[in-house]
Design a protein around this motif. Sequence first.
Motif, PDB file in Angstrom:
ATOM      1  N   MET A  70     -24.287  -6.818 -51.416  1.00 48.67           N
ATOM      2  CA  MET A  70     -23.086  -6.141 -51.894  1.00 48.67           C
ATOM      3  C   MET A  70     -22.215  -7.079 -52.727  1.00 48.67           C
ATOM      4  N   MET A  71     -22.509  -8.393 -52.651  1.00 48.44           N
ATOM      5  CA  MET A  71     -21.689  -9.372 -53.355  1.00 48.44           C
ATOM      6  C   MET A  71     -22.481 -10.228 -54.334  1.00 48.44           C
ATOM      7  N   ALA A  72     -23.799 -10.089 -54.348  1.00 45.76           N
ATOM      8  CA  ALA A  72     -24.617 -10.922 -55.229  1.00 45.76           C
ATOM      9  C   ALA A  72     -25.905 -10.191 -55.578  1.00 45.76           C
ATOM     10  N   LYS A 110     -17.445 -18.783 -48.820  1.00 52.15           N
ATOM     11  CA  LYS A 110     -16.897 -19.388 -50.033  1.00 52.15           C
ATOM     12  C   LYS A 110     -17.121 -18.473 -51.235  1.00 52.15           C
ATOM     13  N   ILE A 111     -18.327 -17.927 -51.357  1.00 51.71           N
ATOM     14  CA  ILE A 111     -18.627 -17.021 -52.464  1.00 51.71           C
ATOM     15  C   ILE A 111     -17.790 -15.753 -52.356  1.00 51.71           C
ATOM     16  N   TRP A 112     -17.638 -15.250 -51.141  1.00 48.68           N
ATOM     17  CA  TRP A 112     -16.865 -14.024 -50.910  1.00 48.68           C
ATOM     18  C   TRP A 112     -15.417 -14.201 -51.366  1.00 48.68           C
ATOM     19  N   THR A 113     -14.772 -15.290 -50.911  1.00 44.56           N
ATOM     20  CA  THR A 113     -13.366 -15.495 -51.276  1.00 44.56           C
ATOM     21  C   THR A 113     -13.218 -15.771 -52.771  1.00 44.56           C
ATOM     22  N   ALA A 114     -14.172 -16.495 -53.348  1.00 43.49           N
ATOM     23  CA  ALA A 114     -14.090 -16.803 -54.778  1.00 43.49           C
ATOM     24  C   ALA A 114     -14.162 -15.527 -55.616  1.00 43.49           C
ATOM     25  N   LYS A 115     -15.043 -14.617 -55.236  1.00 39.78           N
ATOM     26  CA  LYS A 115     -15.184 -13.381 -56.014  1.00 39.78           C
ATOM     27  C   LYS A 115     -13.983 -12.460 -55.810  1.00 39.78           C
ATOM     28  N   GLU A 116     -13.419 -12.450 -54.612  1.00 36.02           N
ATOM     29  CA  GLU A 116     -12.193 -11.665 -54.408  1.00 36.02           C
ATOM     30  C   GLU A 116     -11.048 -12.239 -55.238  1.00 36.02           C
ATOM     31  N   ALA A 117     -10.970 -13.557 -55.323  1.00 39.80           N
ATOM     32  CA  ALA A 117      -9.927 -14.180 -56.138  1.00 39.80           C
ATOM     33  C   ALA A 117     -10.093 -13.795 -57.608  1.00 39.80           C
ATOM     34  N   VAL A 118     -11.330 -13.758 -58.090  1.00 42.04           N
ATOM     35  CA  VAL A 118     -11.586 -13.357 -59.476  1.00 42.04           C
ATOM     36  C   VAL A 118     -11.183 -11.901 -59.695  1.00 42.04           C
ATOM     37  N   LYS A 170      -8.896 -10.262 -58.280  1.00 36.61           N
ATOM     38  CA  LYS A 170      -7.436 -10.194 -58.348  1.00 36.61           C
ATOM     39  C   LYS A 170      -6.910 -10.808 -59.642  1.00 36.61           C
ATOM     40  N   ALA A 171      -7.474 -11.946 -60.049  1.00 36.65           N
ATOM     41  CA  ALA A 171      -7.013 -12.596 -61.277  1.00 36.65           C
ATOM     42  C   ALA A 171      -7.273 -11.721 -62.501  1.00 36.65           C
ATOM     43  N   GLU A 172      -8.336 -10.927 -62.456  1.00 36.03           N
ATOM     44  CA  GLU A 172      -8.631 -10.010 -63.554  1.00 36.03           C
ATOM     45  C   GLU A 172      -7.805  -8.727 -63.454  1.00 36.03           C
ATOM     46  N   GLN A 173      -7.064  -8.569 -62.347  1.00 45.03           N
ATOM     47  CA  GLN A 173      -6.242  -7.386 -62.070  1.00 45.03           C
ATOM     48  C   GLN A 173      -7.071  -6.106 -62.063  1.00 45.03           C
ATOM     49  N   LEU A 174      -8.292  -6.219 -61.532  1.00 46.83           N
ATOM     50  CA  LEU A 174      -9.198  -5.077 -61.480  1.00 46.83           C
ATOM     51  C   LEU A 174      -9.582  -4.686 -60.057  1.00 46.83           C
ATOM     52  N   GLY A 175      -9.394  -5.583 -59.098  1.00 47.94           N
ATOM     53  CA  GLY A 175      -9.786  -5.268 -57.734  1.00 47.94           C
ATOM     54  C   GLY A 175     -11.259  -4.893 -57.674  1.00 47.94           C
ATOM     55  N   MET A 176     -11.580  -3.898 -56.836  1.00 46.50           N
ATOM     56  CA  MET A 176     -12.974  -3.497 -56.669  1.00 46.50           C
ATOM     57  C   MET A 176     -13.517  -2.726 -57.866  1.00 46.50           C
ATOM     58  N   ASN A 177     -12.683  -2.481 -58.885  1.00 45.95           N
ATOM     59  CA  ASN A 177     -13.214  -1.920 -60.124  1.00 45.95           C
ATOM     60  C   ASN A 177     -14.098  -2.932 -60.854  1.00 45.95           C
ATOM     61  N   LEU A 178     -13.994  -4.195 -60.461  1.00 48.04           N
ATOM     62  CA  LEU A 178     -14.901  -5.228 -60.951  1.00 48.04           C
ATOM     63  C   LEU A 178     -15.914  -5.498 -59.843  1.00 48.04           C
ATOM     64  N   ASN A 179     -17.139  -5.050 -60.049  1.00 45.45           N
ATOM     65  CA  ASN A 179     -18.184  -5.170 -59.034  1.00 45.45           C
ATOM     66  C   ASN A 179     -18.476  -6.644 -58.752  1.00 45.45           C
ATOM     67  N   ILE A 191     -20.082 -10.499 -60.966  1.00 44.83           N
ATOM     68  CA  ILE A 191     -19.245 -11.675 -61.224  1.00 44.83           C
ATOM     69  C   ILE A 191     -20.105 -12.933 -61.179  1.00 44.83           C
ATOM     70  N   ASN A 192     -20.198 -13.604 -62.313  1.00 43.40           N
ATOM     71  CA  ASN A 192     -20.842 -14.917 -62.383  1.00 43.40           C
ATOM     72  C   ASN A 192     -19.723 -15.955 -62.316  1.00 43.40           C
ATOM     73  N   LEU A 193     -19.593 -16.626 -61.192  1.00 44.39           N
ATOM     74  CA  LEU A 193     -18.457 -17.519 -60.973  1.00 44.39           C
ATOM     75  C   LEU A 193     -18.370 -18.627 -62.017  1.00 44.39           C
ATOM     76  N   ALA A 194     -19.485 -18.965 -62.630  1.00 45.03           N
ATOM     77  CA  ALA A 194     -19.473 -20.011 -63.660  1.00 45.03           C
ATOM     78  C   ALA A 194     -18.686 -19.581 -64.894  1.00 45.03           C
ATOM     79  N   ASP A 195     -18.430 -18.283 -65.025  1.00 45.77           N
ATOM     80  CA  ASP A 195     -17.706 -17.771 -66.191  1.00 45.77           C
ATOM     81  C   ASP A 195     -16.191 -17.768 -65.994  1.00 45.77           C
ATOM     82  N   TYR A 196     -15.712 -18.195 -64.832  1.00 47.07           N
ATOM     83  CA  TYR A 196     -14.291 -18.076 -64.507  1.00 47.07           C
ATOM     84  C   TYR A 196     -13.713 -19.412 -64.055  1.00 47.07           C
ATOM     85  N   ASN A 197     -12.384 -19.502 -64.138  1.00 45.28           N
ATOM     86  CA  ASN A 197     -11.673 -20.629 -63.539  1.00 45.28           C
ATOM     87  C   ASN A 197     -11.472 -20.316 -62.058  1.00 45.28           C
ATOM     88  N   VAL A 198     -12.225 -20.964 -61.206  1.00 46.91           N
ATOM     89  CA  VAL A 198     -12.144 -20.720 -59.764  1.00 46.91           C
ATOM     90  C   VAL A 198     -12.155 -22.060 -59.037  1.00 46.91           C
TER      91      VAL A 198
END
Length: 239
Positions: free
Chosen positions: A138-140, A157-165, A167-176, A180-187
């Motif tokens: 559900m997360m990867a 760690k992956i779970w919290t990082a993706k939830e932070a992304v 929120k930072a994108e202001q999309l919540g669960m609208n962003l699956n 999310i490729n964490l390498a593409d974000y400032n995390v």
Amino acid sequence: MNRSSVSNGDYMEVMVSPSGPKMLLARLKIGDHKSQFDEDLGRATQKRIRDHQSGRYLLQLCLEKWDIPLDSIEVLRTANRAPYLSWIEGLWRNDTLPGISIGHSGEWAVCALIEAGWWVGIDGEPANRGIQENAFDMMAKGEELDWLRENPNQAIKIWTAKEAVQKAEQLGMNLNPRNINLADYNVHSFHHDDLMVSVAWRKSGGKPRTSEDDLLDATRDAMKDNPDFEIGCQATRNP
């Protein structure tokens, strides 16, 4: 660790921020807190209300620490339910306010502020929380999912990082989270005592429009269409 005492004997703990834009990261034990930013949650459970009010109270403490005028701002939500700061209508101010993010899990509320011009997301979970392997897909997906199955201790760690992304994108669960490729974000993820905390940030996008924005645009258009357009009022002086 920097601690600030609050009224009921609890402490707001300021956590170490990553390098980059100016931030304030903090946590507070969930309790019977009240804030001017509380929302009416209707028939929500008492736990949900305590979580929410503690997060909003922590936000209030963080704003006070940054000397943001509490009597001039309110917390609104975007169409995707992301909270943001706005000047109270009638002040006619449009200077950009800091970005905010709030979270809660277990016995802690967490909050992040970031300097104006940026969006931020924060998530915190008990570091010893386990995530069942049947939830990994559900997360990867793909190679990340295979890696996660081989390294289940990294799931929180992956779970919290993706939830932070999210929120930072202001999309919540609208962003699956699977997309999310964490390498593409400032995390940045780190342990703070018993919490796994992740914070993500990005340059801000457009802010939601207000009725004052609409009025200013209408006035500007009227001035363009009619060179004789005037703003103001006429007063009649008694002789």
